[in-house]
Design a protein around this motif. Structure first.
Motif, PDB file in Angstrom:
ATOM      1  N   ALA A  47       1.290  -1.497   0.007  1.00  0.00           N
ATOM      2  CA  ALA A  47       0.007  -0.207   0.351  1.00  0.00           C
ATOM      3  C   ALA A  47       0.580   1.553  -0.137  1.00  0.00           C
ATOM      4  O   ALA A  47       0.593   2.768  -0.952  1.00  0.00           O
ATOM      5  CB  ALA A  47      -0.858  -0.101   1.486  1.00  0.00           C
ATOM      6  N   HIS A  48       1.727   1.375   0.432  1.00  0.00           N
ATOM      7  CA  HIS A  48       2.509   2.478   1.080  1.00  0.00           C
ATOM      8  C   HIS A  48       3.734   2.603  -0.146  1.00  0.00           C
ATOM      9  O   HIS A  48       3.394   3.447  -0.948  1.00  0.00           O
ATOM     10  CB  HIS A  48       3.680   2.709   2.180  1.00  0.00           C
ATOM     11  CG  HIS A  48       4.826   3.508   2.315  1.00  0.00           C
ATOM     12  ND1 HIS A  48       5.057   4.600   2.681  1.00  0.00           N
ATOM     13  CD2 HIS A  48       6.133   3.377   1.693  1.00  0.00           C
ATOM     14  CE1 HIS A  48       5.866   5.256   2.807  1.00  0.00           C
ATOM     15  NE2 HIS A  48       6.587   4.060   2.084  1.00  0.00           N
ATOM     16  N   HIS A  49       4.096   0.920  -0.782  1.00  0.00           N
ATOM     17  CA  HIS A  49       4.616   1.513  -2.107  1.00  0.00           C
ATOM     18  C   HIS A  49       3.964   1.985  -3.450  1.00  0.00           C
ATOM     19  O   HIS A  49       4.212   2.594  -4.195  1.00  0.00           O
ATOM     20  CB  HIS A  49       5.582   0.480  -2.224  1.00  0.00           C
ATOM     21  CG  HIS A  49       6.007   0.787  -4.268  1.00  0.00           C
ATOM     22  ND1 HIS A  49       6.708   0.988  -3.879  1.00  0.00           N
ATOM     23  CD2 HIS A  49       5.490   0.156  -5.287  1.00  0.00           C
ATOM     24  CE1 HIS A  49       7.723   1.022  -5.713  1.00  0.00           C
ATOM     25  NE2 HIS A  49       6.246   0.522  -5.767  1.00  0.00           N
ATOM     26  N   THR A  50       2.666   1.389  -3.167  1.00  0.00           N
ATOM     27  CA  THR A  50       1.880   1.773  -4.435  1.00  0.00           C
ATOM     28  C   THR A  50       0.960   3.447  -4.862  1.00  0.00           C
ATOM     29  O   THR A  50       0.881   4.165  -5.408  1.00  0.00           O
ATOM     30  CB  THR A  50       0.298   1.073  -4.472  1.00  0.00           C
ATOM     31  OG1 THR A  50       0.449  -0.107  -4.470  1.00  0.00           O
ATOM     32  CG2 THR A  50      -0.490   1.433  -5.186  1.00  0.00           C
ATOM     33  N   ARG A  51       1.416   4.053  -3.072  1.00  0.00           N
ATOM     34  CA  ARG A  51       1.191   5.214  -2.645  1.00  0.00           C
ATOM     35  C   ARG A  51       2.365   5.873  -3.197  1.00  0.00           C
ATOM     36  O   ARG A  51       2.159   7.165  -3.413  1.00  0.00           O
ATOM     37  CB  ARG A  51       0.351   5.582  -1.570  1.00  0.00           C
ATOM     38  CG  ARG A  51      -0.913   5.362  -1.310  1.00  0.00           C
ATOM     39  CD  ARG A  51      -2.262   5.661  -0.494  1.00  0.00           C
ATOM     40  NE  ARG A  51      -1.003   4.939   1.191  1.00  0.00           N
ATOM     41  CZ  ARG A  51      -1.981   3.978   1.577  1.00  0.00           C
ATOM     42  NH1 ARG A  51      -2.527   3.328   1.317  1.00  0.00           N
ATOM     43  NH2 ARG A  51      -0.950   3.277   2.522  1.00  0.00           N
ATOM     44  N   ALA A  52       3.420   6.183  -2.924  1.00  0.00           N
ATOM     45  CA  ALA A  52       4.887   6.477  -3.113  1.00  0.00           C
ATOM     46  C   ALA A  52       5.030   6.093  -5.263  1.00  0.00           C
ATOM     47  O   ALA A  52       5.955   6.926  -4.440  1.00  0.00           O
ATOM     48  CB  ALA A  52       5.512   5.977  -1.831  1.00  0.00           C
TER      49      ALA A  52
END
Length: 161
Positions: A47-52
């Motif tokens: 989730a963090h990577h997808t947003r970042a």
């Protein structure tokens, strides 16, 4: 724990605390959202990577993030897919890669897990403080009561590589 304890003794105390908190979190997560700590960690990492970023997020990066081998991470991702937490498809940019997406259910679990994790860590630290009063410096650190410390003169860079 006092000022005469060796670095090794302090490390052992930190390791004991970490293990106790992780086991407490593991039980709580299974009870409330039916996920393991590593499964949740993989989902939040995705989730963090997808947003970042819009770049590829390789399996080895997820493995490093959650502390598993690539083989174990591949099995974990398969379990998450079987449970409907992620979807996969061959990348349209690189046919050798697989694009992984979180499902709505996974996003909801991540949202529910945040406050649960915060409370669980707080409860675990409070429980440990009652049981391990001798580790008072570590407890103060975990409870954010320690004074700010200067950066060490030398640091170890990327010891896991």
């Amino acid at each position: 724990m006092d000022d005469t304890d060796s670095l090794t003794e302090r490390w052992a105390a930190l390791n004991r605390f970490h293990h106790e908190i992780e086991m407490y979190l593991e039980r709580l997560l299974h009870e409330h959202i039916s996920l393991s700590f590593r499964e949740l960690h993989a989902l939040t990492s995705l989730a963090h990577h997808t947003r970042a970023s819009s770049r590829h997020y390789w399996l080895r990066a997820i493995a490093k993030e959650v502390g598993l081998s690539q083989s174990a991470t591949s099995r974990l991702m398969s379990r998450l897919q079987e449970r409907g937490m992620i979807t996969t498809r061959t990348s349209r940019y690189d046919g050798r890669s697989v694009d992984v997406r979180l499902t709505g259910e996974a996003e909801q679990l991540i949202t529910r897990a945040g406050p649960l994790l915060d409370q669980a860590v707080s409860d675990a630290v409070a429980s440990l403080s009652a049981a391990n009063a001798s580790d008072h410096r570590l407890l103060r650190f975990l409870m954010a009561e320690s004074p700010a410390r200067p950066a060490p003169a030398a640091t170890i860079h990327n010891i896991t590589n």
